[in-house]
Design a protein around this motif. Sequence first.
Motif, PDB file in Angstrom:
ATOM      1  N   THR A 204       0.814  -1.220   0.000  1.00  0.00           N
ATOM      2  CA  THR A 204       0.000   0.000   0.000  1.00  0.00           C
ATOM      3  C   THR A 204       0.844   1.265   0.000  1.00  0.00           C
ATOM      4  O   THR A 204       0.426   2.299  -0.532  1.00  0.00           O
ATOM      5  N   SER A 205       2.017   1.204   0.630  1.00  0.00           N
ATOM      6  CA  SER A 205       2.860   2.397   0.712  1.00  0.00           C
ATOM      7  C   SER A 205       3.952   2.429  -0.340  1.00  0.00           C
ATOM      8  O   SER A 205       4.742   3.387  -0.374  1.00  0.00           O
ATOM      9  N   ASN A 206       4.050   1.383  -1.133  1.00  0.00           N
ATOM     10  CA  ASN A 206       5.069   1.293  -2.180  1.00  0.00           C
ATOM     11  C   ASN A 206       6.482   1.478  -1.627  1.00  0.00           C
ATOM     12  O   ASN A 206       7.294   2.235  -2.160  1.00  0.00           O
ATOM     13  N   ILE A 207       6.748   0.814  -0.506  1.00  0.00           N
ATOM     14  CA  ILE A 207       8.090   0.837   0.075  1.00  0.00           C
ATOM     15  C   ILE A 207       8.667  -0.564   0.024  1.00  0.00           C
ATOM     16  O   ILE A 207       7.956  -1.543  -0.227  1.00  0.00           O
ATOM     17  N   HIS A 208       9.961  -0.629   0.250  1.00  0.00           N
ATOM     18  CA  HIS A 208      10.639  -1.911   0.184  1.00  0.00           C
ATOM     19  C   HIS A 208      10.109  -2.848   1.266  1.00  0.00           C
ATOM     20  O   HIS A 208       9.730  -2.423   2.362  1.00  0.00           O
ATOM     21  N   TYR A 209      10.090  -4.142   0.972  1.00  0.00           N
ATOM     22  CA  TYR A 209       9.546  -5.144   1.911  1.00  0.00           C
ATOM     23  C   TYR A 209      10.315  -5.157   3.230  1.00  0.00           C
ATOM     24  O   TYR A 209       9.710  -5.243   4.305  1.00  0.00           O
ATOM     25  N   LEU A 210      11.643  -5.049   3.167  1.00  0.00           N
ATOM     26  CA  LEU A 210      12.434  -5.059   4.412  1.00  0.00           C
ATOM     27  C   LEU A 210      12.152  -3.821   5.257  1.00  0.00           C
ATOM     28  O   LEU A 210      12.148  -3.892   6.490  1.00  0.00           O
ATOM     29  N   GLN A 211      11.882  -2.667   4.584  1.00  0.00           N
ATOM     30  CA  GLN A 211      11.526  -1.459   5.327  1.00  0.00           C
ATOM     31  C   GLN A 211      10.181  -1.639   6.035  1.00  0.00           C
ATOM     32  O   GLN A 211      10.005  -1.248   7.199  1.00  0.00           O
ATOM     33  N   SER A 212       9.216  -2.202   5.339  1.00  0.00           N
ATOM     34  CA  SER A 212       7.910  -2.449   5.969  1.00  0.00           C
ATOM     35  C   SER A 212       8.038  -3.446   7.123  1.00  0.00           C
ATOM     36  O   SER A 212       7.357  -3.336   8.150  1.00  0.00           O
ATOM     37  N   LEU A 213       8.920  -4.420   6.947  1.00  0.00           N
ATOM     38  CA  LEU A 213       9.149  -5.391   8.021  1.00  0.00           C
ATOM     39  C   LEU A 213       9.722  -4.692   9.251  1.00  0.00           C
ATOM     40  O   LEU A 213       9.303  -4.950  10.388  1.00  0.00           O
ATOM     41  N   LEU A 214      10.671  -3.780   9.032  1.00  0.00           N
ATOM     42  CA  LEU A 214      11.275  -3.044  10.137  1.00  0.00           C
ATOM     43  C   LEU A 214      10.273  -2.102  10.801  1.00  0.00           C
ATOM     44  O   LEU A 214      10.218  -1.991  12.025  1.00  0.00           O
ATOM     45  N   ILE A 215       9.462  -1.409   9.966  1.00  0.00           N
ATOM     46  CA  ILE A 215       8.457  -0.490  10.520  1.00  0.00           C
ATOM     47  C   ILE A 215       7.449  -1.253  11.377  1.00  0.00           C
ATOM     48  O   ILE A 215       7.063  -0.815  12.475  1.00  0.00           O
ATOM     49  N   THR A 216       7.006  -2.386  10.910  1.00  0.00           N
ATOM     50  CA  THR A 216       6.038  -3.189  11.673  1.00  0.00           C
ATOM     51  C   THR A 216       6.648  -3.671  12.989  1.00  0.00           C
ATOM     52  O   THR A 216       5.991  -3.633  14.045  1.00  0.00           O
ATOM     53  N   ALA A 217       7.900  -4.119  12.946  1.00  0.00           N
ATOM     54  CA  ALA A 217       8.555  -4.595  14.165  1.00  0.00           C
ATOM     55  C   ALA A 217       8.711  -3.471  15.175  1.00  0.00           C
ATOM     56  O   ALA A 217       8.460  -3.646  16.382  1.00  0.00           O
ATOM     57  N   LEU A 218       9.121  -2.266  14.696  1.00  0.00           N
ATOM     58  CA  LEU A 218       9.263  -1.129  15.610  1.00  0.00           C
ATOM     59  C   LEU A 218       7.910  -0.706  16.187  1.00  0.00           C
ATOM     60  O   LEU A 218       7.800  -0.362  17.378  1.00  0.00           O
ATOM     61  N   SER A 219       6.869  -0.737  15.372  1.00  0.00           N
ATOM     62  CA  SER A 219       5.530  -0.359  15.864  1.00  0.00           C
ATOM     63  C   SER A 219       5.049  -1.321  16.945  1.00  0.00           C
ATOM     64  O   SER A 219       4.513  -0.897  17.984  1.00  0.00           O
ATOM     65  N   ILE A 220       5.240  -2.600  16.703  1.00  0.00           N
ATOM     66  CA  ILE A 220       4.827  -3.584  17.712  1.00  0.00           C
ATOM     67  C   ILE A 220       5.668  -3.429  18.981  1.00  0.00           C
ATOM     68  O   ILE A 220       5.157  -3.550  20.105  1.00  0.00           O
ATOM     69  N   GLY A 221       6.964  -3.132  18.831  1.00  0.00           N
ATOM     70  CA  GLY A 221       7.809  -2.921  20.000  1.00  0.00           C
ATOM     71  C   GLY A 221       7.352  -1.736  20.828  1.00  0.00           C
ATOM     72  O   GLY A 221       7.287  -1.803  22.062  1.00  0.00           O
ATOM     73  N   VAL A 222       7.007  -0.614  20.162  1.00  0.00           N
ATOM     74  CA  VAL A 222       6.504   0.564  20.884  1.00  0.00           C
ATOM     75  C   VAL A 222       5.184   0.237  21.582  1.00  0.00           C
ATOM     76  O   VAL A 222       4.930   0.657  22.724  1.00  0.00           O
ATOM     77  N   PHE A 223       4.332  -0.549  20.906  1.00  0.00           N
ATOM     78  CA  PHE A 223       3.061  -0.927  21.519  1.00  0.00           C
ATOM     79  C   PHE A 223       3.266  -1.719  22.812  1.00  0.00           C
ATOM     80  O   PHE A 223       2.606  -1.469  23.830  1.00  0.00           O
TER      81      PHE A 223
END
Length: 569
Positions: A204-223
């Motif tokens: 949906t954001s047209n970003i690299h898969y590894l970047q989305s993987l990192l963003i998701t991991a950081l978001s879950i960590g902050v949660f």
Amino acid sequence: MTMFQQYMFNKPNIYRVTTSTRFEFINLGLMLLLLHLALHQPTENSPLVSALLLAHIGFFLLWQPALNATEEIHLKTLIPVLLLNIALYLLLGDWFIALWIILLIGLTSGSALVNGFQRTLYALSAVILFLQLSLILTPRLFHLNVLDHELEQIIFYVLLFACALLILWPCKKVRSVKIDYLHSILISFGLFSFYVTSILISFTSNIHYLQSLLITALSIGVFFIILSLIWLPRHGLAGIGQIWEQHILNIGNPFENWVKHTSLLGQNKKITPDLYLENSIKQLLTLSWVSGVKWSDNKSENLYGEVSAQQTLFEDNGIRMILYSHIPMGSALKIHAQLLMHLMSYFYNSKLREITLKNQTHLKAVYETGSKLTHDIKNILQSLQALTGVVHAADDPAESHQLISKQLPILSQRLQNTLDKLQTKTDTGKSFKQMDVWWTELQSRYHGRDIQFVGETDQNTSIDTDVFDTVLENLLENARNKRRTRPETEITTTIKLEKGQPVITVYDDGDPVPVSKTNVLFKQILPSKDGYGIGLYQSAQLAERNGYQLQLIHNEPSNVCFQLSSSKI
């Protein structure tokens, strides 16, 4: 017939492959290695991939954490699992492998609830599976160009080395791991959500898969960091942890209100056990999931509410209780129901014990009062016998008449007081006289019994005659009983004032009280043939209730002395 044929004849439907906990990590490592090799094979080479996956399933069955925790694999378990996996793989292909890896990550993470180095090895296996899913299988499913060829080769050999480490690591003491299935399901669901979220962000954001993987991991960590901060109570506010614990304890029911109501009924001294039981069960029936309660003991049986198919049984101390519910009860709800019935049974038995104790206390009071009055009557009878003996032995009729005229009114008054206590069923122990008058009457009652009375009195001091008469007569009779075996025993009674309070001692030169009785002399009733039994116990209890104390101050051969004094001295 060969041995194999005999075995198959006796066991026709079961094929058993025995495993050992020593090979647990070897099987796990081989299972991951075969999966790793299957993922790196070209899709065109389907026979080799199928063979590797089939061998992978075989080692999974040898590892078998989710199928059978014992050390045996049965044919009836092996064939359905193999058929189901083959069918799903043919239907879904790589998508089935992705879901299968997510399930394996949950199982290995659920197995990681052990201590020691086993935990590290299972954590390593979970990491291997996660890297296989995110870096190898996902790019194939979504046709993503994630890693270049050199980096793929490095990751391939790193994971290969990790699998070999699991296989070759020496584990001498390996314990069979129990799977926490709820923990495994939660981890699998969380990983699936993480996996899907990272892919959706990438597309949906047209970003690299590894970047989305990192963003998701950081978001879950902050949660999780925020969740840990609000889990515990801070600054007077209840945390989520306390709210969760209250929910678990109540299980959606007013448990605390029922316990409070039940405890208030238990504190009511006037309520009977049957009435308490009826009110408690009626309050229990107000719970939404309870349909009825059946209560029975050795004497009766009662049903409250309605009978249903779901029930739980409780038995304790001859009490049998069945709780019926509207809904099927799981393990937690059954424990909850057992706790409710245990509390009800406990309070009910407490009420029964309370009544029994009250009856025993009443009977004890009647017994002690009757025993004391019997003892008083016995002393009056002994005084009459002594008076009769003195009259018969006297030579002067005038002297005998004078002695009778003095003693009979006193004995009549004592007998009347004893009858009054018996009729009113009370024993107040409050009857006062002047100290000098009482001392003179005591000496006249024991006239001619060879007892010495020594001391000075005060006419301005009052004395509780009921206490002092009872105690002194008991002490003097115990001392006189020693003359049956030793007629020359000397008995001396002294009286004095200390701090304005009378102190009386009774001394004799007979045998001392046995050492085995001295520690419990005034604390309990002792069997006795010649004294030191129930009389001393009752005398000590009477003295204590009225503010006095009875003591054995000397207990030696030829020197036995009891003392009655005020407890204020």
